[in-house]
Design an enzyme around this catalytic site. Structure first.
Site, PDB file in Angstrom:
ATOM      1  N   TYR A  18       0.829  -1.225   0.000  1.00 27.56           N
ATOM      2  CA  TYR A  18       0.000   0.000   0.000  1.00 27.56           C
ATOM      3  C   TYR A  18       0.853   1.260   0.000  1.00 27.56           C
ATOM      4  O   TYR A  18       0.482   2.264   0.612  1.00 27.56           O
ATOM      5  CB  TYR A  18      -0.911   0.066   1.239  1.00 27.56           C
ATOM      6  CG  TYR A  18      -1.757  -1.150   1.467  1.00 27.56           C
ATOM      7  CD1 TYR A  18      -2.789  -1.468   0.596  1.00 27.56           C
ATOM      8  CD2 TYR A  18      -1.546  -1.984   2.559  1.00 27.56           C
ATOM      9  CE1 TYR A  18      -3.575  -2.580   0.806  1.00 27.56           C
ATOM     10  CE2 TYR A  18      -2.325  -3.100   2.769  1.00 27.56           C
ATOM     11  CZ  TYR A  18      -3.335  -3.392   1.891  1.00 27.56           C
ATOM     12  OH  TYR A  18      -4.119  -4.498   2.096  1.00 27.56           O
ATOM     13  N   TYR A 146     -14.234  -4.712   3.511  1.00 26.03           N
ATOM     14  CA  TYR A 146     -12.866  -5.080   3.144  1.00 26.03           C
ATOM     15  C   TYR A 146     -12.600  -6.486   3.670  1.00 26.03           C
ATOM     16  O   TYR A 146     -12.717  -6.737   4.873  1.00 26.03           O
ATOM     17  CB  TYR A 146     -11.826  -4.106   3.723  1.00 26.03           C
ATOM     18  CG  TYR A 146     -10.419  -4.555   3.378  1.00 26.03           C
ATOM     19  CD1 TYR A 146      -9.914  -4.387   2.097  1.00 26.03           C
ATOM     20  CD2 TYR A 146      -9.641  -5.233   4.318  1.00 26.03           C
ATOM     21  CE1 TYR A 146      -8.652  -4.856   1.752  1.00 26.03           C
ATOM     22  CE2 TYR A 146      -8.365  -5.699   3.982  1.00 26.03           C
ATOM     23  CZ  TYR A 146      -7.884  -5.508   2.703  1.00 26.03           C
ATOM     24  OH  TYR A 146      -6.643  -5.980   2.366  1.00 26.03           O
ATOM     25  N   ASP A 252     -16.739 -12.572   8.853  1.00 22.85           N
ATOM     26  CA  ASP A 252     -15.302 -12.333   8.722  1.00 22.85           C
ATOM     27  C   ASP A 252     -14.848 -11.631  10.005  1.00 22.85           C
ATOM     28  O   ASP A 252     -14.980 -10.421  10.146  1.00 22.85           O
ATOM     29  CB  ASP A 252     -15.039 -11.472   7.481  1.00 22.85           C
ATOM     30  CG  ASP A 252     -13.566 -11.093   7.344  1.00 22.85           C
ATOM     31  OD1 ASP A 252     -12.792 -11.370   8.274  1.00 22.85           O
ATOM     32  OD2 ASP A 252     -13.199 -10.508   6.306  1.00 22.85           O
ATOM     33  N   LYS A 281      -5.149 -12.630  11.999  1.00 23.80           N
ATOM     34  CA  LYS A 281      -4.605 -11.485  12.753  1.00 23.80           C
ATOM     35  C   LYS A 281      -4.257 -11.860  14.205  1.00 23.80           C
ATOM     36  O   LYS A 281      -3.227 -12.464  14.437  1.00 23.80           O
ATOM     37  CB  LYS A 281      -5.576 -10.313  12.685  1.00 23.80           C
ATOM     38  CG  LYS A 281      -5.612  -9.668  11.270  1.00 23.80           C
ATOM     39  CD  LYS A 281      -6.128  -8.264  11.319  1.00 23.80           C
ATOM     40  CE  LYS A 281      -6.276  -7.639   9.944  1.00 23.80           C
ATOM     41  NZ  LYS A 281      -5.068  -7.066   9.427  1.00 23.80           N
TER      42      LYS A 281
HETATM   43  C1  LIG Z   1     -11.983  -7.989   8.020  1.00 27.82           C
HETATM   44  C2  LIG Z   1     -10.733  -8.390   7.301  1.00 27.82           C
HETATM   45  N1  LIG Z   1     -10.737  -9.502   6.556  1.00 27.82           N
HETATM   46  C3  LIG Z   1      -9.640  -9.924   5.899  1.00 27.82           C
HETATM   47  C4  LIG Z   1      -8.463  -9.204   5.958  1.00 27.82           C
HETATM   48  C5  LIG Z   1      -7.246  -9.670   5.205  1.00 27.82           C
HETATM   49  O1  LIG Z   1      -6.304 -10.158   6.089  1.00 27.82           O
HETATM   50  P1  LIG Z   1      -4.767 -10.322   5.624  1.00 27.82           P
HETATM   51  O2  LIG Z   1      -4.236  -8.942   5.515  1.00 27.82           O
HETATM   52  O3  LIG Z   1      -4.148 -11.100   6.741  1.00 27.82           O
HETATM   53  O4  LIG Z   1      -4.782 -11.065   4.339  1.00 27.82           O
HETATM   54  C6  LIG Z   1      -8.417  -8.041   6.726  1.00 27.82           C
HETATM   55  C7  LIG Z   1      -7.176  -7.248   6.791  1.00 27.82           C
HETATM   56  O5  LIG Z   1      -7.146  -6.146   7.240  1.00 27.82           O
HETATM   57  C8  LIG Z   1      -9.578  -7.622   7.417  1.00 27.82           C
HETATM   58  O6  LIG Z   1      -9.590  -6.499   8.142  1.00 27.82           O
END
Ligand SMILES: Cc1ncc(COP(=O)(O)O)c(C=O)c1O
Length: 448
Positions: A18, A146, A252, A281
């Site tokens: 980014y 996202y 998610d 995470k």
């Molecule tokens: C809600 C959500 N899902 C998926 C992801 C993607 O995770 P990664 O960056 O570990 O691929 C993120 C990343 O910020 C996220 O906030």
């Protein structure tokens, strides 16, 4: 000749995520980290106000997590997970199933948040295929979502500058409105509305339910799309709608899992359980990449057959990495042994007390707090609520000001948020909140 420093060597060969490499300021050369602090090669100490991209929860270089990692490394580091199993993976699955919402019984490991989402999408799609219902193959997601940067995860995320160059690669989805109360799609006020914005999701389901495989949401806190905090009634309503239209619901919880919104999982705010949950995470407390997609026995059963064609043909080299699983287990031990959720509740109270007053500033449109996350939405005009969005120059400008004061934040354009590791002390949290207030006040004076 002088030996080049870390930043000079980085500049020669690296490409950062980014990051507009032509104009970005030099990266911070981190040489050590401990608790909530990062230490740089040039002698600065910075408070990690984003939990290192939302992953760190117990602080950096935690002795207990370090020990778990090194003990597992003495045993073995990795084996393939097709045809093999190991205690860290089994123990972690058992422990996760003890804390996730009821009804979730099967864990599929992967590598990160995006792959946890890819697995969820593929599981949902193949579930219906295996049942002979292959017409159910589309997804309903929310505006400002996202879900990651891989192609499937981008498809189900909001159409934005993040995804637009890749449009030809993406599959179409139906998008419904999220409950973004500050910018209510129906122009209503939360105090008097009846979560009328659910009508958008309902209309999408009414229209498409015969072909929808799943509805996918980031429960309670939509992260990268603007740190949008939901009323829990929306989450409960979305679950009811999925039940009514007999579609799968994917939560998610890559960002929200493991206490970030004040509950162990955000779904608990509405006492609901999804059919599929994505975790990553904070799963490993920010130590190692690991994803987990957790689902129900009903979904798992649809893949059992004498025919190998019904197999879930998906995997990654590092599936169920034992080092990552061992740290994740130690992190869950810390949740069990220390009252982490009580600590987050204290942090939430400090964030609320310290940030709410900022709404008086002319550039502050909205302040939102949930669990360990404090959010300030900046506007160019309070009446029109105008903003420059993610590319708003105010983001990098403020980030530089925070950095001068020893606070590492990474605003999402006009959205300033503070999301520290939970181990932050009251004094450290108050200090950071004061810095945010002062920098924003100064910005108002400078703008005038
Ligand atoms: C809600 C959500 N899902 C998926 C992801 C993607 O995770 P990664 O960056 O570990 O691929 C993120 C990343 O910020 C996220 O906030």
């Amino acid at each position: 000749m002088n030996t080049p420093n870390l930043v000079q060597r980085d500049r020669l060969h690296l490409w950062h995520p980014y990051t507009q490499m032509a104009t970005a300021p030099p990266p911070l050369p981190i040489i050590r980290a401990e608790g909530v602090y990062l230490h740089t090669e040039d002698g600065r100490r910075l408070l990690d106000g984003t939990s290192s991209w939302w992953v760190n929860i117990h602080g950096h270089a935690h002795p207990r997590l370090n020990r778990a990692l090194s003990e597992q490394a003495q045993q073995f580091e990795h084996v393939m997970f097709a045809g093999c199993t190991h205690a860290p993976a089994v123990d972690l699955a058992e422990r996760l199933l003890g804390v996730v919402p009821p009804g979730l019984t099967r864990v599929f490991y992967s590598d990160n948040g995006s792959t946890a989402v890819e697995v969820a999408l593929k599981l949902a799609q193949q579930y219906w295929c295996n049942l002979g219902r292959s017409e159910r193959r589309t997804f309903i997601t929310l505006h400002r979502a996202y879900h990651g940067d891989t192609v499937g995860a981008m498809s189900v995320s909001e159409d934005s500058i993040f995804t637009r160059p890749f449009a030809p690669l993406l599959f179409p989805v139906t998008r419904a409105d999220p409950p973004y109360c500050y910018r209510c799609p129906l122009g209503l006020e939360r105090a008097s509305c009846r979560i009328d914005c659910l009508s958008s999701l309902e209309a999408a389901l009414q229209r498409h339910h015969g072909t929808v495989a799943a509805v996918l949401v980031e429960p309670m806190l939509q992260g990268a799309g603007g740190m949008i905090v939901w009323p829990h009634e929306f989450l409960a309503g979305a679950r009811r709608l999925c039940d009514r239209y007999e579609t799968l619901r994917i939560a998610d919880e890559v960002l929200t899992g493991f206490g970030r919104t004040g509950k162990m999982f955000a779904c608990e705010h509405a006492s609901i359980a999804p059919d599929i949950m994505c975790l990553s995470k904070a799963l490993t407390a920010g130590y190692l990449p690991l994803g987990a997609t957790i689902t129900t026995e009903r979904l798992f059963d649809a893949f059992l057959d004498d025919q190998r064609a019904k197999t879930f043909f998906h995997g990654h080299s590092f599936t169920a990495n034992p080092l990552a699983c061992a740290v994740a287990l130690a992190s869950l031990d810390l949740f069990r042994e220390t009252d982490v959720l009580a600590r987050i509740a204290r942090l939430e109270a400090h964030l609320r007390a310290g940030l709410t007053g900022l709404t008086a500033l002319p550039i502050v449109g909205d302040v939102r707090v949930i669990g360990g996350v404090g959010i300030v939405e900046l506007v160019s005009d309070k009446q029109t609520r105008g903003t420059g969005g993610y590319l708003d120059g105010i983001g990098p400008r403020l980030a530089a000001r925070f950095l001068e004061r020893g606070l590492l934040l990474r605003p999402l354009g006009n959205i300033v948020y503070f999301m520290p590791p939970y181990v932050i002390t009251d004094e450290e949290a108050d200090w950071a909140i004061d810095q945010i207030g002062e920098v924003l006040s100064n910005e108002c004076t400078e703008v005038r």
